[in-house]
Design a protein around this motif. Structure first.
Motif, PDB file in Angstrom:
ATOM      1  N   ASN A 145       0.808  -1.219   0.000  1.00  0.00           N
ATOM      2  CA  ASN A 145       0.000   0.000   0.000  1.00  0.00           C
ATOM      3  C   ASN A 145       0.847   1.276   0.000  1.00  0.00           C
ATOM      4  O   ASN A 145       0.310   2.368  -0.144  1.00  0.00           O
ATOM      5  CB  ASN A 145      -0.925   0.028   1.229  1.00  0.00           C
ATOM      6  CG  ASN A 145      -1.935  -1.102   1.202  1.00  0.00           C
ATOM      7  OD1 ASN A 145      -2.443  -1.463   0.153  1.00  0.00           O
ATOM      8  ND2 ASN A 145      -2.212  -1.675   2.365  1.00  0.00           N
ATOM      9  N   PHE A 146       2.152   1.119   0.183  1.00  0.00           N
ATOM     10  CA  PHE A 146       3.046   2.283   0.264  1.00  0.00           C
ATOM     11  C   PHE A 146       3.172   2.968  -1.095  1.00  0.00           C
ATOM     12  O   PHE A 146       3.362   2.317  -2.123  1.00  0.00           O
ATOM     13  CB  PHE A 146       4.421   1.836   0.752  1.00  0.00           C
ATOM     14  CG  PHE A 146       5.421   2.946   0.904  1.00  0.00           C
ATOM     15  CD1 PHE A 146       5.480   3.697   2.069  1.00  0.00           C
ATOM     16  CD2 PHE A 146       6.307   3.248  -0.128  1.00  0.00           C
ATOM     17  CE1 PHE A 146       6.404   4.725   2.216  1.00  0.00           C
ATOM     18  CE2 PHE A 146       7.235   4.265   0.009  1.00  0.00           C
ATOM     19  CZ  PHE A 146       7.290   5.010   1.183  1.00  0.00           C
ATOM     20  N   VAL A 147       3.072   4.311  -1.094  1.00  0.00           N
ATOM     21  CA  VAL A 147       3.248   5.095  -2.317  1.00  0.00           C
ATOM     22  C   VAL A 147       4.560   5.876  -2.263  1.00  0.00           C
ATOM     23  O   VAL A 147       5.401   5.766  -3.159  1.00  0.00           O
ATOM     24  CB  VAL A 147       2.083   6.078  -2.524  1.00  0.00           C
ATOM     25  CG1 VAL A 147       2.333   6.962  -3.755  1.00  0.00           C
ATOM     26  CG2 VAL A 147       0.775   5.318  -2.676  1.00  0.00           C
ATOM     27  N   SER A 148       4.750   6.664  -1.192  1.00  0.00           N
ATOM     28  CA  SER A 148       5.953   7.486  -1.118  1.00  0.00           C
ATOM     29  C   SER A 148       6.133   8.029   0.294  1.00  0.00           C
ATOM     30  O   SER A 148       5.203   8.027   1.105  1.00  0.00           O
ATOM     31  CB  SER A 148       5.865   8.669  -2.099  1.00  0.00           C
ATOM     32  OG  SER A 148       4.790   9.535  -1.739  1.00  0.00           O
ATOM     33  N   GLU A 149       7.368   8.478   0.592  1.00  0.00           N
ATOM     34  CA  GLU A 149       7.652   9.237   1.805  1.00  0.00           C
ATOM     35  C   GLU A 149       8.580  10.377   1.413  1.00  0.00           C
ATOM     36  O   GLU A 149       9.738  10.157   1.070  1.00  0.00           O
ATOM     37  CB  GLU A 149       8.274   8.375   2.902  1.00  0.00           C
ATOM     38  CG  GLU A 149       8.514   9.185   4.193  1.00  0.00           C
ATOM     39  CD  GLU A 149       8.866   8.315   5.387  1.00  0.00           C
ATOM     40  OE1 GLU A 149       8.029   7.471   5.764  1.00  0.00           O
ATOM     41  OE2 GLU A 149       9.970   8.475   5.932  1.00  0.00           O
ATOM     42  N   GLU A 150       8.043  11.576   1.464  1.00  0.00           N
ATOM     43  CA  GLU A 150       8.763  12.771   1.020  1.00  0.00           C
ATOM     44  C   GLU A 150       9.255  13.570   2.221  1.00  0.00           C
ATOM     45  O   GLU A 150       8.509  13.794   3.178  1.00  0.00           O
ATOM     46  CB  GLU A 150       7.820  13.639   0.188  1.00  0.00           C
ATOM     47  CG  GLU A 150       8.387  14.974  -0.226  1.00  0.00           C
ATOM     48  CD  GLU A 150       7.349  15.886  -0.857  1.00  0.00           C
ATOM     49  OE1 GLU A 150       7.706  17.010  -1.223  1.00  0.00           O
ATOM     50  OE2 GLU A 150       6.176  15.464  -0.974  1.00  0.00           O
ATOM     51  N   ILE A 151      10.511  13.971   2.172  1.00  0.00           N
ATOM     52  CA  ILE A 151      11.042  14.851   3.216  1.00  0.00           C
ATOM     53  C   ILE A 151      10.572  16.268   2.937  1.00  0.00           C
ATOM     54  O   ILE A 151      10.882  16.853   1.898  1.00  0.00           O
ATOM     55  CB  ILE A 151      12.576  14.801   3.261  1.00  0.00           C
ATOM     56  CG1 ILE A 151      13.058  13.396   3.644  1.00  0.00           C
ATOM     57  CG2 ILE A 151      13.114  15.829   4.258  1.00  0.00           C
ATOM     58  CD1 ILE A 151      14.564  13.247   3.630  1.00  0.00           C
ATOM     59  N   ILE A 152       9.791  16.831   3.865  1.00  0.00           N
ATOM     60  CA  ILE A 152       9.288  18.195   3.727  1.00  0.00           C
ATOM     61  C   ILE A 152      10.328  19.190   4.226  1.00  0.00           C
ATOM     62  O   ILE A 152      10.547  20.239   3.622  1.00  0.00           O
ATOM     63  CB  ILE A 152       7.975  18.382   4.518  1.00  0.00           C
ATOM     64  CG1 ILE A 152       6.923  17.351   4.061  1.00  0.00           C
ATOM     65  CG2 ILE A 152       7.451  19.805   4.368  1.00  0.00           C
ATOM     66  CD1 ILE A 152       6.535  17.454   2.612  1.00  0.00           C
ATOM     67  N   LYS A 153      10.976  18.844   5.340  1.00  0.00           N
ATOM     68  CA  LYS A 153      11.970  19.749   5.908  1.00  0.00           C
ATOM     69  C   LYS A 153      12.939  18.963   6.783  1.00  0.00           C
ATOM     70  O   LYS A 153      12.529  18.081   7.534  1.00  0.00           O
ATOM     71  CB  LYS A 153      11.299  20.840   6.742  1.00  0.00           C
ATOM     72  CG  LYS A 153      12.261  21.913   7.260  1.00  0.00           C
ATOM     73  CD  LYS A 153      11.509  23.053   7.937  1.00  0.00           C
ATOM     74  CE  LYS A 153      12.466  24.147   8.400  1.00  0.00           C
ATOM     75  NZ  LYS A 153      11.750  25.279   9.034  1.00  0.00           N
ATOM     76  N   ASN A 154      14.211  19.280   6.667  1.00  0.00           N
ATOM     77  CA  ASN A 154      15.238  18.706   7.536  1.00  0.00           C
ATOM     78  C   ASN A 154      15.571  19.703   8.640  1.00  0.00           C
ATOM     79  O   ASN A 154      15.977  20.836   8.363  1.00  0.00           O
ATOM     80  CB  ASN A 154      16.507  18.384   6.747  1.00  0.00           C
ATOM     81  CG  ASN A 154      16.398  17.083   5.980  1.00  0.00           C
ATOM     82  OD1 ASN A 154      15.902  16.088   6.495  1.00  0.00           O
ATOM     83  ND2 ASN A 154      16.850  17.087   4.736  1.00  0.00           N
ATOM     84  N   LEU A 175       6.224  13.419   4.787  1.00  0.00           N
ATOM     85  CA  LEU A 175       4.842  13.134   4.400  1.00  0.00           C
ATOM     86  C   LEU A 175       4.812  11.775   3.724  1.00  0.00           C
ATOM     87  O   LEU A 175       5.423  11.589   2.673  1.00  0.00           O
ATOM     88  CB  LEU A 175       4.313  14.199   3.443  1.00  0.00           C
ATOM     89  CG  LEU A 175       2.852  14.021   2.993  1.00  0.00           C
ATOM     90  CD1 LEU A 175       1.898  14.206   4.180  1.00  0.00           C
ATOM     91  CD2 LEU A 175       2.506  15.010   1.876  1.00  0.00           C
ATOM     92  N   ARG A 176       4.127  10.831   4.344  1.00  0.00           N
ATOM     93  CA  ARG A 176       4.003   9.480   3.785  1.00  0.00           C
ATOM     94  C   ARG A 176       2.617   9.307   3.182  1.00  0.00           C
ATOM     95  O   ARG A 176       1.613   9.682   3.786  1.00  0.00           O
ATOM     96  CB  ARG A 176       4.233   8.415   4.863  1.00  0.00           C
ATOM     97  CG  ARG A 176       4.043   6.986   4.351  1.00  0.00           C
ATOM     98  CD  ARG A 176       4.373   5.942   5.388  1.00  0.00           C
ATOM     99  NE  ARG A 176       5.798   5.904   5.673  1.00  0.00           N
ATOM    100  CZ  ARG A 176       6.388   4.902   6.343  1.00  0.00           C
ATOM    101  NH1 ARG A 176       5.662   3.899   6.812  1.00  0.00           N
ATOM    102  NH2 ARG A 176       7.684   4.922   6.562  1.00  0.00           N
ATOM    103  N   LYS A 177       2.558   8.704   1.990  1.00  0.00           N
ATOM    104  CA  LYS A 177       1.290   8.465   1.307  1.00  0.00           C
ATOM    105  C   LYS A 177       1.077   6.967   1.111  1.00  0.00           C
ATOM    106  O   LYS A 177       2.019   6.245   0.759  1.00  0.00           O
ATOM    107  CB  LYS A 177       1.264   9.177  -0.051  1.00  0.00           C
ATOM    108  CG  LYS A 177       1.331  10.690   0.048  1.00  0.00           C
ATOM    109  CD  LYS A 177       1.302  11.337  -1.323  1.00  0.00           C
ATOM    110  CE  LYS A 177       1.381  12.862  -1.217  1.00  0.00           C
ATOM    111  NZ  LYS A 177       1.372  13.509  -2.554  1.00  0.00           N
ATOM    112  N   LEU A 178      -0.150   6.532   1.344  1.00  0.00           N
ATOM    113  CA  LEU A 178      -0.533   5.135   1.172  1.00  0.00           C
ATOM    114  C   LEU A 178      -1.699   5.032   0.201  1.00  0.00           C
ATOM    115  O   LEU A 178      -2.547   5.930   0.137  1.00  0.00           O
ATOM    116  CB  LEU A 178      -0.940   4.514   2.519  1.00  0.00           C
ATOM    117  CG  LEU A 178       0.093   4.521   3.643  1.00  0.00           C
ATOM    118  CD1 LEU A 178      -0.495   3.876   4.890  1.00  0.00           C
ATOM    119  CD2 LEU A 178       1.368   3.801   3.225  1.00  0.00           C
TER     120      LEU A 178
END
Length: 268
Positions: A136-145, A154-157
């Motif tokens: 079900n995993f789509v992506s995990e984007e780093i918004i800010k370090n 932000l993780r999307k499923l």
């Protein structure tokens, strides 16, 4: 480098778990996996992450850093609870649950894997390899370090069985300990500027942690802990299925890790 050859028959004999591996992608970019591992190794600063989180400069980072500290303490406290109930014993791990009044059940799984902590964490937390054991995993984007070991992500499923897809806005912290253990912890947070794109629904990841403790050369004790609320309109059957999937985390991850690495990661 990670070996790319796969002995599927050996894996099936070694890992008689019963999952259908054909559901998952078979292609893996090993260069990206190795780069993720190298990047993770460079983040071992030798200092306790708690000190870094307490000394972040900007107000937003400091606020989220203090929140991360609370979640680390919560995780350690939950481990000490006497109220864990056995869910199931699988071939390579044991799963337990902890009921919390008014909140989703917490699921914990523990097992031993034939890999070092850094190799295991690299594989199970890399967005490029998560789809191998989470369809079900789509992506995990780093918004800010905020710090090399601390980010807003932000993780999307995907949606499934008539349920809309979810996203989770979370803090992510990587924790290295002097005993050689490595842990990655996620927990939901808020930011009004990061909106959910319809038809997705924003879920709540109260806590999600993967910890690997060394037990000698190429061997680790692994623990996962998850408390998740998908929010929105979700029937009880789906929530029960979600708990079942969480309880089988280590089994699924181990089977896919062995399948893709032919049991052993070569020394570097």
């Amino acid at each position: 480098m990670l070996p790319t050859d796969i002995d599927a028959k050996m894996v099936e004999q070694e890992m008689n778990i019963g999952f259908d591996c054909q559901r998952f992608p078979s292609s893996v970019d090993w260069n990206e996996i190795n780069q993720f591992r190298d990047d993770l190794l460079t983040k071992q600063t030798g200092e306790q992450i708690e000190h870094s989180l307490e000394t972040l400069n900007d107000s937003e980072g400091k606020s989220k850093g203090l929140f991360a500290l609370e979640k680390i303490k919560e995780f350690e406290g939950l481990l000490k609870s006497k109220d864990w109930e056995l869910m199931k014993k699988l071939k390579h791990s044991t799963a337990e649950k902890l009921k919390v009044e008014g909140k989703p059940v917490i699921v914990k799984a523990e097992g031993v894997v034939p890999f070092s902590p850094i190799d295991w964490i690299s594989f199970t937390t890399n967005p490029k390899t998560i789809p191998l054991f989470n369809e079900n995993f789509v992506s995990e984007e780093i918004i800010k370090n905020y710090h090399p070991n601390f980010s807003l992500v932000l993780r999307k499923l995907k949606g499934k069985m008539g349920v809309k897809g979810r996203d989770f806005l979370m803090i992510r912290t990587t924790i290295f300990r002097k005993d050689g253990s490595v842990m990655v912890l996620h927990a939901s947070t808020e930011d009004p500027s990061i909106i959910t794109e319809p038809p997705r629904v924003r879920g709540s990841m109260h806590i999600s942690a993967i910890r690997a403790i060394p037990m000698g050369k190429d061997k680790s004790k692994v623990l996962t802990m998850t408390q998740i609320d998908p929010n929105g309109s979700v029937i009880g059957l789906i929530k029960k299925k979600l708990s079942t999937m969480q309880s089988e985390n280590i089994e699924m991850q181990l089977k896919q890790f062995l399948k893709k690495t032919k049991r052993k990661i070569q020394a570097r």
